[in-house]
Design a protein around this motif. Structure first.
Motif, PDB file in Angstrom:
ATOM      1  N   HIS A  42     -31.323   7.390 -15.850  1.00 24.69           N
ATOM      2  CA  HIS A  42     -31.765   7.867 -14.540  1.00 24.69           C
ATOM      3  C   HIS A  42     -30.588   8.045 -13.584  1.00 24.69           C
ATOM      4  O   HIS A  42     -30.614   8.916 -12.713  1.00 24.69           O
ATOM      5  N   GLU A  43     -29.552   7.221 -13.752  1.00 24.63           N
ATOM      6  CA  GLU A  43     -28.350   7.375 -12.936  1.00 24.63           C
ATOM      7  C   GLU A  43     -27.635   8.679 -13.278  1.00 24.63           C
ATOM      8  O   GLU A  43     -27.178   9.409 -12.388  1.00 24.63           O
ATOM      9  N   PRO A  49     -30.877  12.037 -12.396  1.00 27.84           N
ATOM     10  CA  PRO A  49     -31.923  11.626 -11.444  1.00 27.84           C
ATOM     11  C   PRO A  49     -33.206  12.439 -11.571  1.00 27.84           C
ATOM     12  O   PRO A  49     -34.301  11.920 -11.299  1.00 27.84           O
ATOM     13  N   ALA A  78     -40.738  11.839 -14.217  1.00 28.08           N
ATOM     14  CA  ALA A  78     -41.086  10.938 -15.313  1.00 28.08           C
ATOM     15  C   ALA A  78     -42.480  11.196 -15.868  1.00 28.08           C
ATOM     16  O   ALA A  78     -42.709  11.091 -17.075  1.00 28.08           O
ATOM     17  N   ALA A  82     -35.971  10.816 -13.574  1.00 26.83           N
ATOM     18  CA  ALA A  82     -36.746   9.794 -12.875  1.00 26.83           C
ATOM     19  C   ALA A  82     -37.781  10.447 -11.969  1.00 26.83           C
ATOM     20  O   ALA A  82     -38.932  10.006 -11.883  1.00 26.83           O
ATOM     21  N   GLN A  83     -37.382  11.534 -11.323  1.00 27.11           N
ATOM     22  CA  GLN A  83     -38.290  12.233 -10.418  1.00 27.11           C
ATOM     23  C   GLN A  83     -39.461  12.863 -11.163  1.00 27.11           C
ATOM     24  O   GLN A  83     -40.549  12.993 -10.615  1.00 27.11           O
TER      25      GLN A  83
END
Length: 265
Positions: free
Chosen positions: A127-128, A131, A137, A134-135
């Motif tokens: 996720h790092e 990103p 998912a 993560a947004q």
């Protein structure tokens, strides 16, 4: 990090010989690129390392492959992944009907054994790096753009905690800006502890990323050497970088270059 050693590898698809006596090394911590045109045998080489060659009706007819001194010959693909060798195939091959989160969870299933905390740290790292994963998912992977799917394919591979990452055309079909983003990520992945064997048709980008390069032609290694030297080679510039002799810089101005050698075992 892990080191890969391929020695005198020959592969056939039935009567068709795809690779002939190919040898190469990926030292621990290095990024090594394999260049070559379509049909040169680049994907076949990666399939042999990941032990997925049989799924494509290919077979090793001679030679050996070892990772950190351990022979990979005879291992099943899942055991290769468990040893730390993970491939991102050409075309990304994400599970389009599954969510982004489930694709990432699937990547962790066959990887090196670790605790839930290890898996959580791997997910946080993915996720790092990406990103957008993560947004999105809960979104189905098939609804992502091509570049986002490539990010997901890379992220899924990282969930297995690879020591050696095999990348098959990771920038294929991507816009230049997205290709540059993927390239930067490969550098970050390598810096964080994974060796990389990269197959890439964007030779200019690949040579910038790598420390050593091999050129495959019709299943044989015809040139290899430090990436900067291959980038300076007239033959490589003409065939893979689209630079003609007329467009090349003056050799006297560029300084003396060491002659590239053909492979000798």
């Amino acid at each position: 990090m892990g080191s890969l050693h391929v020695r005198e590898l020959s592969i056939g698809y039935g009567p068709v010989r795809a690779l002939r006596s190919v040898s190469l090394d990926v030292p621990a911590g290095a990024v090594v690129v394999v260049l070559g045109g379509n049909g040169a045998g680049k994907s076949t080489l990666l399939r042999a390392v990941s032990r997925t060659l049989g799924f494509h009706r290919g077979a090793v007819t001679a030679g050996s492959i070892s990772f950190d001194g351990r022979p990979l010959d005879g291992l099943t693909p899942d055991r290769v992944v468990a040893a730390g060798v993970v491939q991102v195939p050409e075309g990304r091959k994400v599970f389009t009907r599954m969510t982004v989160a489930d694709n990432l969870r699937a990547g962790a299933l066959g990887g090196r054994a670790g605790s839930r905390a290890d898996t959580a740290r791997s997910l946080a790292r993915v996720h790092e790096l990406f990103p957008v994963l993560a947004q999105r998912a809960r979104q189905r992977a098939g609804l992502l753009s091509g570049g986002e799917q490539q990010m997901l394919a890379l992220g899924r591979a990282l969930m297995a905690r690879p020591r050696l990452l095999l990348l098959d055309e990771p920038t294929l079909g991507l816009a230049p800006k997205m290709a540059a983003t993927i390239a930067e990520t490969i550098t970050e992945i390598n810096a964080s502890g994974a060796s990389v064997l990269l197959v890439e048709q964007n030779a200019a980008l690949a040579l910038r990323l790598s420390s050593h390069a091999y050129v495959l032609e019709v299943g044989e290694v015809t040139l290899d050497g430090p990436a900067p030297e291959l980038a300076a080679s007239d033959e490589v510039r003409r065939r893979y970088l689209g630079i003609t002799d007329e467009a090349a810089p003056d050799p006297a101005a560029a300084g003396a270059r060491r002659e590239l050698r053909r492979w000798s075992a």
